[in-house]
Motif scaffolding. Structure first.
Motif, PDB file in Angstrom:
ATOM      1  N   LEU A   1      -0.683  15.328   6.311  1.00  9.70           N
ATOM      2  CA  LEU A   1      -1.963  15.792   5.780  1.00  9.70           C
ATOM      3  C   LEU A   1      -2.302  17.173   6.312  1.00  9.70           C
ATOM      4  CD1 LEU A   1      -4.463  14.979   4.084  1.00  9.70           C
ATOM      5  CD2 LEU A   1      -5.449  14.033   6.176  1.00  9.70           C
ATOM      6  N   ALA A   2      -2.006  17.405   7.584  1.00  7.64           N
ATOM      7  CA  ALA A   2      -2.307  18.706   8.190  1.00  7.64           C
ATOM      8  C   ALA A   2      -1.459  19.820   7.596  1.00  7.64           C
ATOM      9  CB  ALA A   2      -2.087  18.632   9.705  1.00  7.64           C
ATOM     10  N   ARG A   3      -0.245  19.473   7.132  1.00 10.39           N
ATOM     11  CA  ARG A   3       0.609  20.500   6.525  1.00 10.39           C
ATOM     12  C   ARG A   3       0.090  20.919   5.155  1.00 10.39           C
ATOM     13  NH1 ARG A   3       4.869  17.407   8.950  1.00 10.39           N
ATOM     14  NH2 ARG A   3       5.137  16.198   7.031  1.00 10.39           N
ATOM     15  N   GLY A   4      -0.636  20.035   4.494  1.00 10.19           N
ATOM     16  CA  GLY A   4      -1.230  20.392   3.211  1.00 10.19           C
ATOM     17  C   GLY A   4      -0.223  20.713   2.133  1.00 10.19           C
ATOM     18  N   SER A   5       0.927  20.024   2.132  1.00 10.98           N
ATOM     19  CA  SER A   5       1.977  20.363   1.175  1.00 10.98           C
ATOM     20  C   SER A   5       2.132  19.314   0.080  1.00 10.98           C
ATOM     21  CB  SER A   5       3.315  20.559   1.906  1.00 10.98           C
ATOM     22  OG  SER A   5       3.607  19.456   2.735  1.00 10.98           O
ATOM     23  N   GLY A   6       1.041  18.630  -0.251  1.00  7.61           N
ATOM     24  CA  GLY A   6       1.064  17.735  -1.398  1.00  7.61           C
ATOM     25  C   GLY A   6       1.239  16.285  -1.037  1.00  7.61           C
ATOM     26  N   GLY A   7       1.191  15.442  -2.093  1.00  2.00           N
ATOM     27  CA  GLY A   7       1.234  14.004  -1.897  1.00  2.00           C
ATOM     28  C   GLY A   7       2.486  13.508  -1.218  1.00  2.00           C
ATOM     29  N   ARG A   8       3.626  14.170  -1.469  1.00  4.07           N
ATOM     30  CA  ARG A   8       4.873  13.712  -0.863  1.00  4.07           C
ATOM     31  C   ARG A   8       4.808  13.770   0.664  1.00  4.07           C
ATOM     32  NH1 ARG A   8       9.686  12.877  -3.139  1.00  4.07           N
ATOM     33  NH2 ARG A   8       9.100  13.994  -5.038  1.00  4.07           N
ATOM     34  N   SER A   9       4.099  14.745   1.205  1.00 11.70           N
ATOM     35  CA  SER A   9       4.066  14.905   2.657  1.00 11.70           C
ATOM     36  C   SER A   9       3.224  13.839   3.346  1.00 11.70           C
ATOM     37  CB  SER A   9       3.535  16.292   3.023  1.00 11.70           C
ATOM     38  OG  SER A   9       2.164  16.404   2.690  1.00 11.70           O
ATOM     39  N   ILE A  10       2.396  13.106   2.596  1.00  5.82           N
ATOM     40  CA  ILE A  10       1.599  12.048   3.216  1.00  5.82           C
ATOM     41  C   ILE A  10       2.018  10.664   2.719  1.00  5.82           C
ATOM     42  CG2 ILE A  10      -0.396  13.461   3.815  1.00  5.82           C
ATOM     43  CD1 ILE A  10      -1.758  12.599   1.291  1.00  5.82           C
ATOM     44  N   GLN A  11       3.237  10.574   2.180  1.00  2.00           N
ATOM     45  CA  GLN A  11       3.783   9.270   1.810  1.00  2.00           C
ATOM     46  C   GLN A  11       4.348   8.538   3.013  1.00  2.00           C
ATOM     47  OE1 GLN A  11       6.576   9.489  -1.427  1.00  2.00           O
ATOM     48  NE2 GLN A  11       5.170  10.643  -2.727  1.00  2.00           N
ATOM     49  N   GLY A  12       4.448   9.254   4.142  1.00  4.01           N
ATOM     50  CA  GLY A  12       4.943   8.622   5.354  1.00  4.01           C
ATOM     51  C   GLY A  12       6.408   8.233   5.247  1.00  4.01           C
ATOM     52  N   MET A  13       6.785   7.253   6.064  1.00  4.03           N
ATOM     53  CA  MET A  13       8.171   6.782   6.117  1.00  4.03           C
ATOM     54  C   MET A  13       8.339   5.571   5.218  1.00  4.03           C
ATOM     55  SD  MET A  13       8.718   7.088  10.256  1.00  4.03           S
ATOM     56  CE  MET A  13       7.106   6.348  10.626  1.00  4.03           C
ATOM     57  N   ALA A  14       9.482   5.494   4.567  1.00  2.00           N
ATOM     58  CA  ALA A  14       9.765   4.362   3.687  1.00  2.00           C
ATOM     59  C   ALA A  14      10.415   3.233   4.480  1.00  2.00           C
ATOM     60  CB  ALA A  14      10.691   4.796   2.550  1.00  2.00           C
ATOM     61  N   ALA A  15      10.145   2.000   4.082  1.00  2.00           N
ATOM     62  CA  ALA A  15      10.780   0.852   4.730  1.00  2.00           C
ATOM     63  C   ALA A  15      12.287   0.859   4.496  1.00  2.00           C
ATOM     64  CB  ALA A  15      10.164  -0.442   4.218  1.00  2.00           C
ATOM     65  N   TRP A  16      12.728   1.470   3.397  1.00  2.32           N
ATOM     66  CA  TRP A  16      14.159   1.587   3.123  1.00  2.32           C
ATOM     67  C   TRP A  16      14.445   2.914   2.456  1.00  2.32           C
ATOM     68  CZ3 TRP A  16      18.720   0.572   4.515  1.00  2.32           C
ATOM     69  CH2 TRP A  16      19.825   0.646   3.657  1.00  2.32           C
ATOM     70  N   ASN A  17      15.197   3.738   3.128  1.00  2.00           N
ATOM     71  CA  ASN A  17      15.663   5.006   2.593  1.00  2.00           C
ATOM     72  C   ASN A  17      17.118   5.124   3.036  1.00  2.00           C
ATOM     73  OD1 ASN A  17      15.856   7.556   1.504  1.00  2.00           O
ATOM     74  ND2 ASN A  17      14.878   8.573   3.244  1.00  2.00           N
ATOM     75  N   ALA A  18      17.990   4.522   2.239  1.00  2.00           N
ATOM     76  CA  ALA A  18      19.384   4.296   2.634  1.00  2.00           C
ATOM     77  C   ALA A  18      19.980   5.502   3.352  1.00  2.00           C
ATOM     78  CB  ALA A  18      20.225   3.962   1.397  1.00  2.00           C
TER      79      ALA A  18
END
Length: 370
Positions: free
Chosen positions: A140-157
């Motif tokens: 959120l602090a980076r302010g670079s859009g929704g992707r930056s605040i999606q956090g970590m995924a439970a699975w990202n192979a």
């Protein structure tokens, strides 16, 4: 292989076990896994639960060699993992570079080490709900859009994070219930790190001011945004396929010092400069995008498509200001030249430009920038 430790049925143990079981069930059932172990409470709790819920667990302890006594800490963690019943516990020493700062460099070295030994097994990491909340705030602090605040995924192979719904307090309590003493990394309380200040100052203040539940709310927001992002990613891929031109359709490059076919100015920082050091020839291995298709697309999808396209072209560290300037080449073009972006070589830089009704990426000699 030591038989698995019989785990007490305390609230914390059951919460962690349930999280691991749910993750395993959601990803095809029991499977051999690698667990990245730091020796801290989160990853120790994950190892203990994984041995019971998954079965075949290999543990890798990465020694970053950044602190005195790190080798002893790593060997102690490996011994704890063996005592919990894992199939194998390996200590890997790595050299940490400097690119991106100490945290990013250590993370890159750690992930590279895990990748090098995992084979075809997924790697489970001990990130918790609290880690997720901190990640969302940083994005959120980076302010670079929704992707930056999606956090970590439970699975990202190949990376799995079964504990994203588990609180840090629960992993610590689980270790206490098992009689295991976790290692407390001094970096985790060092205020020189932004994440530590978020953890020890910002989040507690937000919890106090907003009446609690902030960490859970941030994690829930990240999950909702990932769901939204998955839909947007599919729509973006459709747009990118439609806008990408075959190599032969990109048209000839403009002659040095002349405008292109739709009255655009020459590419580059100065008029009269060819786009490349080879006399302005096209980079035949770089696909171009149709301006017409991009311009008629929804702006949000257009910007996502441009970002994805540039990433595929080797453009790194794309700032929001760069993306906005490139988007204006499509939507609000007023005859300006190209936009220089990161990702070139020692001798050439990459420039995104508009020419012949297309958006292109060109390599320019760096001496043209002076």
């Amino acid at each position: 292989m030591t038989p698995p430790v019989r785990l007490p049925e305390t609230g914390a143990v059951l919460a962690v076990r349930r999280a691991v079981r749910d993750w395993v069930d959601a990803h095809g059932g029991p499977m051999p896994v690698v667990v990245g172990l730091s020796g801290g409470a989160d990853s120790l709790a994950l190892v203990a639960a994984a041995v019971v819920e998954v079965g075949e667990v290999w543990v890798v302890v990465v020694d970053h060699q950044l602190q005195d006594g790190s080798a002893e800490v790593a060997e102690r963690a490996a011994a704890q993992a063996r005592a919990l019943g894992c199939a194998s516990a390996l200590v890997m020493s790595v050299e940490v570079g400097r690119e991106g700062g100490p945290e990013a460099a250590a993370r890159a070295a750690r992930y590279a080490a895990l990748e090098s030994v995992r084979g075809d097994r997924p790697v489970l990491l001990g990130h918790t709900l609290d880690d997720q909340a901190e990640t969302v705030l940083l994005g959120l602090a980076r302010g670079s859009g929704g992707r930056s605040i999606q956090g970590m995924a439970a699975w990202n192979a190949p990376w799995g994070r079964p504990l994203l719904g588990v609180r840090r307090a629960e992993t610590r309590q689980m270790c206490a219930d098992l009689g295991i003493e976790p290692w407390d990394d001094p970096h985790n309380v060092d205020p020189a790190y932004t994440r530590v200040r978020l953890r020890t100052e910002v989040l507690p203040l937000l919890e106090d001011v907003l009446g609690g539940g902030v960490a859970k709310a941030l994690a829930r927001t990240a999950e909702q945004l990932r769901d939204d992002g998955a839909v947007l990613d599919r729509l973006t891929a459709d747009l990118l396929r439609a806008a990408t031109l075959p190599q032969s359709d990109a048209g000839p490059a403009p002659e040095p010092g002349r405008a292109t076919g739709d009255a655009e100015l020459p590419v580059g920082p100065r008029a009269g400069q060819p786009t490349e050091g080879d006399g302005g020839r096209h980079n035949s291995d770089r696909p171009a995008l149709s301006i017409e298709i991009l311009a008629t697309a929804d702006p949000a999808l257009r910007r996502r498509a441009i970002r994805a396209w540039l990433t595929a072209q080797g453009v790194g560290r794309l700032l929001n200001a760069h993306l906005q300037a490139i988007d204006e080449l499509v939507s609000e073009w007023r005859g300006r030249g190209g936009v220089a972006v990161a990702g070139g070589s020692r001798d050439h830089r990459l420039v995104v430009a508009r020419e012949h009704g297309t958006l292109t990426v060109r390599a320019q000699p760096r001496n043209d920038a002076t």
